[in-house]
Design an enzyme around this catalytic site. Structure first.
Site, PDB file in Angstrom:
ATOM      1  N   LYS A  96       0.864  -1.174   0.000  1.00 44.77           N
ATOM      2  CA  LYS A  96       0.000   0.000   0.000  1.00 44.77           C
ATOM      3  C   LYS A  96       0.902   1.226   0.000  1.00 44.77           C
ATOM      4  CE  LYS A  96      -3.124   2.692   2.880  1.00 44.77           C
ATOM      5  NZ  LYS A  96      -3.809   2.792   4.196  1.00 44.77           N
ATOM      6  N   GLY A 157      -8.356   8.204  10.373  1.00 42.91           N
ATOM      7  CA  GLY A 157      -8.642   8.173  11.802  1.00 42.91           C
ATOM      8  C   GLY A 157      -9.691   9.154  12.276  1.00 42.91           C
ATOM      9  N   ASN A 205      -9.004   0.343  10.374  1.00 40.57           N
ATOM     10  CA  ASN A 205      -8.124   0.128  11.517  1.00 40.57           C
ATOM     11  C   ASN A 205      -8.692   0.833  12.744  1.00 40.57           C
ATOM     12  OD1 ASN A 205      -4.502   0.217  12.073  1.00 40.57           O
ATOM     13  ND2 ASN A 205      -6.138  -0.474  13.372  1.00 40.57           N
ATOM     14  N   SER A 206      -8.652   2.162  12.750  1.00 44.96           N
ATOM     15  CA  SER A 206      -9.088   2.921  13.925  1.00 44.96           C
ATOM     16  C   SER A 206     -10.528   2.614  14.314  1.00 44.96           C
ATOM     17  CB  SER A 206      -8.939   4.423  13.670  1.00 44.96           C
ATOM     18  OG  SER A 206      -7.600   4.774  13.445  1.00 44.96           O
TER      19      SER A 206
END
Length: 255
Positions: A96, A157, A205-206
């Protein structure tokens, strides 16, 4: 099935490995998500940075494909160096590409992202660039030979969800490579919406790691991906200005 660079994956959810409160929670959340692809920052790997905790140590890596990312890179040269370090570890050729242009917003630098992607494609990598929701940039990256495009839903995020669904839908409609919505997802509703728009996958993710219960949230995200994809494949009804009766009116006597 999701196909990236000639590889196929049953799950359309890609999951990050950082920010979890502890290794046990991380392991259980990964399991609950049903993911086939784990992403991680090359900079955080213990093998390259002595004294740091290896974020993959608690996971059975034989069960997953790995997607290293070049988080922290500010230039194409830095991103290329990090990608080559990851490949040198023997983990994979998939990367990525993440080249940040603004520390406050963590939005990607389009010029450096293009440069890094072009170099890594020449180097034989399977390249998945993190980018904005700019259609022309996404098309240019596809033309370079990128194997998937990862437009942001909103800043990394932030949990703001999909701020510009129209822009994302343009990218999804016009690209032929997989479109993986990345960054800014905050809830299962955001995930389902991305999939209903026609995204091929989402990366989280977050939204999982920082939730009140990461394991439950991982399961919720898994179900949201599946529900959203089914909804997209089924096709929603047309939006209308006025109501349409759902019950038959025949046989009803009127005064």
């Amino acid at each position: 099935m999701l196909e990236i660079g000639g590889k196929t994956f049953a799950s359309r959810l890609l999951l990050g490995t950082g920010k979890y409160p502890d290794a046990t929670t991380q392991q259980q959340a990964v399991e609950a998500s049903g993911t086939n692809i784990l992403t991680f920052s090359v900079r955080r790997l213990d093998v390259f940075a002595k004294g740091q905790t290896n974020p993959l140590a608690a996971l059975d890596l034989n069960r997953y494909d790995l997607l290293p990312n070049t988080a922290g890179a500010k230039t194409a040269e830095e991103a290329v160096r990090l990608a080559r370090l990851a490949r040198a570890s023997g983990m994979c050729d998939m990367v990525k590409v993440e080249v940040i242009g603004c520390d406050k917003t963590l939005l990607p630098d389009p010029v450096e992202t293009l440069r890094a992607s072009e170099e890594l494609i020449k180097d034989g990598f399977i390249v998945l660039p993190y980018t904005s929701d700019d259609l022309l940039l996404a098309r240019r990256l596809e033309e370079l030979g990128c194997h998937a495009i990862m437009p942001a839903a909103s800043p990394i995020g932030s949990g703001q969800g999909i701020l510009n669904p129209l822009a994302l839908s343009f990218i999804i409609e016009q690209l032929t490579v997989p479109v993986i919505v990345d960054a800014g997802i905050g809830s299962p509703a955001d995930v389902a919406y991305a999939m209903e728009l026609g995204a091929d996958a989402v990366l989280l993710n977050s939204a999982v790691a920082h939730s009140g219960d990461p394991v439950k949230m991982a399961q919720a995200m898994k179900l949201a991906v599946e529900a959203g994809r089914l909804g997209f494949e089924a096709g929603r009804i047309e939006k209308k200005r006025y109501a349409t009766a759902s019950s038959p009116m025949t046989g009803i006597s009127r005064p």
